[in-house]
Motif scaffolding. Structure first.
Motif, short mmCIF file in Angstrom:
data_model
loop_
_atom_site.label_atom_id
_atom_site.label_comp_id
_atom_site.label_asym_id
_atom_site.label_seq_id
_atom_site.Cartn_x
_atom_site.Cartn_y
_atom_site.Cartn_z
N UNK A 50 -19.98 -9.04 54.80
CA UNK A 50 -18.76 -9.29 54.02
C UNK A 50 -17.71 -10.00 54.88
N UNK A 51 -17.58 -9.58 56.15
CA UNK A 51 -16.61 -10.22 57.03
C UNK A 51 -16.95 -11.70 57.24
N UNK A 52 -18.23 -12.00 57.42
CA UNK A 52 -18.65 -13.39 57.60
C UNK A 52 -18.39 -14.21 56.35
N UNK A 53 -18.76 -13.65 55.19
CA UNK A 53 -18.57 -14.37 53.93
C UNK A 53 -17.09 -14.55 53.62
N UNK A 54 -16.28 -13.56 53.99
CA UNK A 54 -14.83 -13.70 53.81
C UNK A 54 -14.31 -14.85 54.67
N UNK A 55 -14.80 -14.95 55.90
CA UNK A 55 -14.38 -16.03 56.77
C UNK A 55 -14.82 -17.38 56.25
N UNK A 56 -16.06 -17.47 55.75
CA UNK A 56 -16.54 -18.73 55.20
C UNK A 56 -15.75 -19.14 53.95
N UNK A 57 -15.43 -18.15 53.12
CA UNK A 57 -14.64 -18.44 51.93
C UNK A 57 -13.24 -18.91 52.30
N UNK A 134 -25.97 -13.45 48.25
CA UNK A 134 -25.26 -13.95 47.08
C UNK A 134 -24.14 -12.99 46.69
N UNK A 135 -24.46 -11.69 46.70
CA UNK A 135 -23.44 -10.69 46.35
C UNK A 135 -22.27 -10.75 47.33
N UNK A 136 -22.58 -10.79 48.63
CA UNK A 136 -21.51 -10.80 49.63
C UNK A 136 -20.72 -12.11 49.58
N UNK A 137 -21.39 -13.21 49.23
CA UNK A 137 -20.68 -14.47 49.05
C UNK A 137 -19.71 -14.37 47.87
N UNK A 138 -20.14 -13.70 46.81
CA UNK A 138 -19.27 -13.50 45.65
C UNK A 138 -18.05 -12.66 46.03
N UNK A 139 -18.27 -11.62 46.82
CA UNK A 139 -17.17 -10.78 47.30
C UNK A 139 -16.20 -11.62 48.13
N UNK A 140 -16.75 -12.45 49.03
CA UNK A 140 -15.90 -13.30 49.86
C UNK A 140 -15.05 -14.26 49.06
N UNK A 141 -15.65 -14.86 48.02
CA UNK A 141 -14.91 -15.79 47.16
C UNK A 141 -13.81 -15.06 46.41
N UNK A 142 -14.10 -13.85 45.93
CA UNK A 142 -13.08 -13.05 45.23
C UNK A 142 -11.91 -12.73 46.16
#
Length: 210
Positions: A50-57, A134-142
């Motif tokens: 989640x931390x990584x996906x948040x950073x990418x988002x 995909x789920x964690x990417x969705x969380x990051x985008x949100x």
């Protein structure tokens, strides 16, 4: 962040080989130690993911405008619709190939898993599983769209770990019944892995679109 929308996504994090792994691990020797190691791996992987996906988002959001979640044409929603399309394609693929689909071969090796092996499986089954990414990417985008901090994702992470812990909790609370039931659950999930995969895709699609 709309926690009512993001929290149910934790269900899809563990449906599939993920929960099948948790079920298998409560049927091995030293089930409690092995299962706790698995849960630690899941917790670490989900937090890091989640931390990584948040950073990418955040990087994506600084380059382009993701828009407001309430806007139908926002880039953030377009990304989610693309994910829906990928999941729908995956569900169709599982249905078409249902006669030949078998559970991952590594699931069978978990019967002799040590705590160290279980920890690694907990890590990799989250960080390398396309559906979880995909789920964690969705969380990051949100998080990026709504301006939420990483702390806003902590309930999602906690619920993911709790769902992963359900087989262990059932084992601890209903030891004798669980010892008899879990092998049957394990065998059914192995025999119907294609159906489990389709359920994962459908649940995720519904959660994104509602």
């Amino acid at each position: 962040m709309d926690s009512l929308k993001i929290l149910p996504l934790a269900v899809t994090m563990m449906v599939g080989p993920q929960i099948m792994s948790a079920v298998v691990l409560v049927t091995v020797r030293e089930a409690v130690r092995v299962s706790l190691a698995f849960l630690l791996g899941v917790a670490v992987a989900t937090t890091a993911g989640v931390a990584i996906m948040r950073g990418l988002a955040a990087l994506l959001g600084s380059a382009v405008d993701l828009g407001d979640p309430s806007q139908d044409g926002s880039l953030g929603l377009i990304i989610q619709y693309v994910l829906v399309g990928l999941l729908a394609a995956a569900a169709v693929k599982n249905w078409v190939g249902r006669e030949t689909i078998e559970p991952p071969a590594w699931l069978g090796t978990l019967m002799s898993a040590t705590p160290g092996r279980a920890f690694r499986v907990g890590l990799l089954i989250i960080l390398l599983m396309p559906s979880d990414l995909i789920v964690m990417a969705t969380v990051g985008v949100h998080l990026e769209q709504t301006g939420g901090s990483f702390a806003a994702a902590l309930p999602f992470i906690a619920l993911t770990v709790l769902i992963a812990a359900l087989p262990l909790l059932a084992y601890l609370l209903f030891r004798r019944r669980a010892e008899a039931a879990m092998p049957r659950v394990r065998d059914w999930m192995n025999a119907n892995s294609w159906l489990v995969n389709i359920v994962v895709c459908v649940i995720f699609i519904v959660l994104i679109l509602t």
